[in-house]
Scaffold this motif. Structure first.
Motif, mmCIF file in Angstrom:
data_model
loop_
_atom_site.group_PDB
_atom_site.id
_atom_site.type_symbol
_atom_site.label_atom_id
_atom_site.label_comp_id
_atom_site.label_asym_id
_atom_site.label_seq_id
_atom_site.Cartn_x
_atom_site.Cartn_y
_atom_site.Cartn_z
ATOM 1 N N VAL A 229 46.193 17.023 -39.326
ATOM 2 C CA VAL A 229 44.913 16.521 -38.845
ATOM 3 C C VAL A 229 44.854 14.995 -38.888
ATOM 4 O O VAL A 229 44.168 14.377 -38.089
ATOM 5 N N THR A 230 45.579 14.363 -39.805
ATOM 6 C CA THR A 230 45.630 12.900 -39.892
ATOM 7 C C THR A 230 47.080 12.458 -39.911
ATOM 8 O O THR A 230 47.974 13.237 -40.263
ATOM 9 N N SER A 231 47.312 11.199 -39.555
ATOM 10 C CA SER A 231 48.682 10.698 -39.559
ATOM 11 C C SER A 231 49.159 10.532 -40.997
ATOM 12 O O SER A 231 48.377 10.216 -41.894
ATOM 13 N N ALA A 232 50.432 10.748 -41.194
ATOM 14 C CA ALA A 232 51.025 10.632 -42.525
ATOM 15 C C ALA A 232 51.165 9.162 -42.897
ATOM 16 O O ALA A 232 51.581 8.348 -42.089
ATOM 17 N N SER A 233 50.806 8.828 -44.128
ATOM 18 C CA SER A 233 50.971 7.451 -44.588
ATOM 19 C C SER A 233 52.131 7.346 -45.568
ATOM 20 O O SER A 233 52.521 6.266 -45.959
ATOM 21 N N CYS A 234 52.688 8.484 -45.953
ATOM 22 C CA CYS A 234 53.802 8.527 -46.898
ATOM 23 C C CYS A 234 54.748 9.632 -46.432
ATOM 24 O O CYS A 234 54.299 10.748 -46.179
ATOM 25 N N PRO A 235 56.048 9.348 -46.335
ATOM 26 C CA PRO A 235 56.969 10.377 -45.839
ATOM 27 C C PRO A 235 57.169 11.543 -46.800
ATOM 28 O O PRO A 235 57.765 12.540 -46.438
ATOM 29 N N PHE A 236 56.658 11.427 -48.035
ATOM 30 C CA PHE A 236 56.860 12.466 -49.032
ATOM 31 C C PHE A 236 55.582 13.222 -49.379
ATOM 32 O O PHE A 236 55.597 14.120 -50.192
ATOM 33 N N CYS A 237 54.454 12.830 -48.760
ATOM 34 C CA CYS A 237 53.164 13.422 -49.106
ATOM 35 C C CYS A 237 52.532 14.085 -47.891
ATOM 36 O O CYS A 237 52.600 13.544 -46.791
ATOM 37 N N LEU A 238 51.906 15.211 -48.100
ATOM 38 C CA LEU A 238 51.146 15.836 -47.018
ATOM 39 C C LEU A 238 49.850 15.058 -46.836
ATOM 40 O O LEU A 238 49.174 14.738 -47.815
ATOM 41 N N PRO A 239 49.479 14.738 -45.600
ATOM 42 C CA PRO A 239 48.263 13.965 -45.375
ATOM 43 C C PRO A 239 46.979 14.795 -45.451
ATOM 44 O O PRO A 239 45.901 14.264 -45.275
ATOM 45 N N ALA A 240 47.107 16.087 -45.704
ATOM 46 C CA ALA A 240 45.936 16.963 -45.774
ATOM 47 C C ALA A 240 46.274 18.177 -46.637
ATOM 48 O O ALA A 240 47.434 18.402 -46.977
ATOM 49 N N GLY A 241 45.250 18.954 -46.948
ATOM 50 C CA GLY A 241 45.470 20.209 -47.646
ATOM 51 C C GLY A 241 45.961 21.259 -46.661
ATOM 52 O O GLY A 241 46.137 20.977 -45.471
ATOM 53 N N PRO A 242 46.163 22.497 -47.107
ATOM 54 C CA PRO A 242 46.698 23.532 -46.214
ATOM 55 C C PRO A 242 45.800 23.829 -45.018
ATOM 56 O O PRO A 242 46.281 24.287 -43.987
ATOM 57 N N GLU A 243 44.501 23.533 -45.118
ATOM 58 C CA GLU A 243 43.602 23.765 -43.990
ATOM 59 C C GLU A 243 43.758 22.699 -42.901
ATOM 60 O O GLU A 243 43.262 22.868 -41.795
ATOM 61 N N GLY A 244 44.475 21.612 -43.197
ATOM 62 C CA GLY A 244 44.676 20.533 -42.241
ATOM 63 C C GLY A 244 46.104 20.428 -41.746
ATOM 64 O O GLY A 244 46.524 19.369 -41.271
ATOM 65 N N VAL A 245 46.863 21.535 -41.862
ATOM 66 C CA VAL A 245 48.274 21.545 -41.484
ATOM 67 C C VAL A 245 48.587 22.834 -40.721
ATOM 68 O O VAL A 245 48.134 23.909 -41.110
ATOM 69 N N VAL A 246 49.362 22.708 -39.648
ATOM 70 C CA VAL A 246 49.866 23.881 -38.922
ATOM 71 C C VAL A 246 51.384 23.759 -38.866
ATOM 72 O O VAL A 246 51.901 22.726 -38.428
#
Length: 168
Positions: A108-125
């Motif tokens: 749902v949002t752009s990643a700001s860190c290559p090792f971190c998910l930018p959202a919780g599981p509801e914001g990822v497909v």
């Protein structure tokens, strides 16, 4: 000769590092001065007619299941999307190195860190595409079969298979 070459690389590297540090601090102060107008990659995605809204996908919650395990709980609107052909807009988060990806995350949002998910599981497909998709920092739309996952071992809520990029 080798010692001079190494020394030269160290001096050039230190100069480049100092320059990059100066550029980063200048960029940070420019960003701090322009907080009223953040860069477009910080802006939330706008809803597009015919594209599944992240607001809808974000209505999923978690509940405690047997043995203390947390599982997703979906609204009837989300469950109605299961095994249907849909469009979703988002940002690519690659799972492997390379310019083209067949298996990646759409967020749902752009990643700001290559090792971190930018959202919780509801914001990822999770995406499994038909053909490789070229990496981009810009958001794009994918179309494919969405599966609403009841109890994924990786903690994912949504998966799209046979995905293709929708032309702009």
């Amino acid at each position: 000769m080798l010692h001079r070459l190494l020394l030269k690389r160290l001096v050039l590297g230190a100069g480049a590092l100092a320059g990059a540090s100066l550029l980063a601090s200048a960029s940070a102060s420019a960003l701090a001065g322009a907080l009223n107008e953040p860069p477009s990659f910080f802006a939330p995605l706008t809803d597009i007619p015919g594209v599944v809204s992240w607001k809808l996908l974000g209505k999923a919650t978690t509940v405690k299941a047997s043995k203390g395990r947390m599982v997703p709980k979906y609204t009837p609107d989300i469950r109605a999307l299961d095994n249907t052909d849909v469009k979703v807009q988002g940002f690519m988060m690659p799972l492997e190195p390379g310019q083209k990806q067949k298996h990646f995350l759409l967020t749902v949002t752009s990643a700001s860190c290559p090792f971190c998910l930018p959202a919780g599981p509801e914001g990822v497909v999770e995406i499994k595409s038909r053909t490789p998709v070229k990496f981009s920092y810009a958001p794009f739309i994918l179309q494919g079969k969405l599966t609403v996952l009841a109890s994924d071992p990786m903690g994912l809520y949504y998966r799209m298979t046979d995905a293709t990029v929708v032309p702009p």
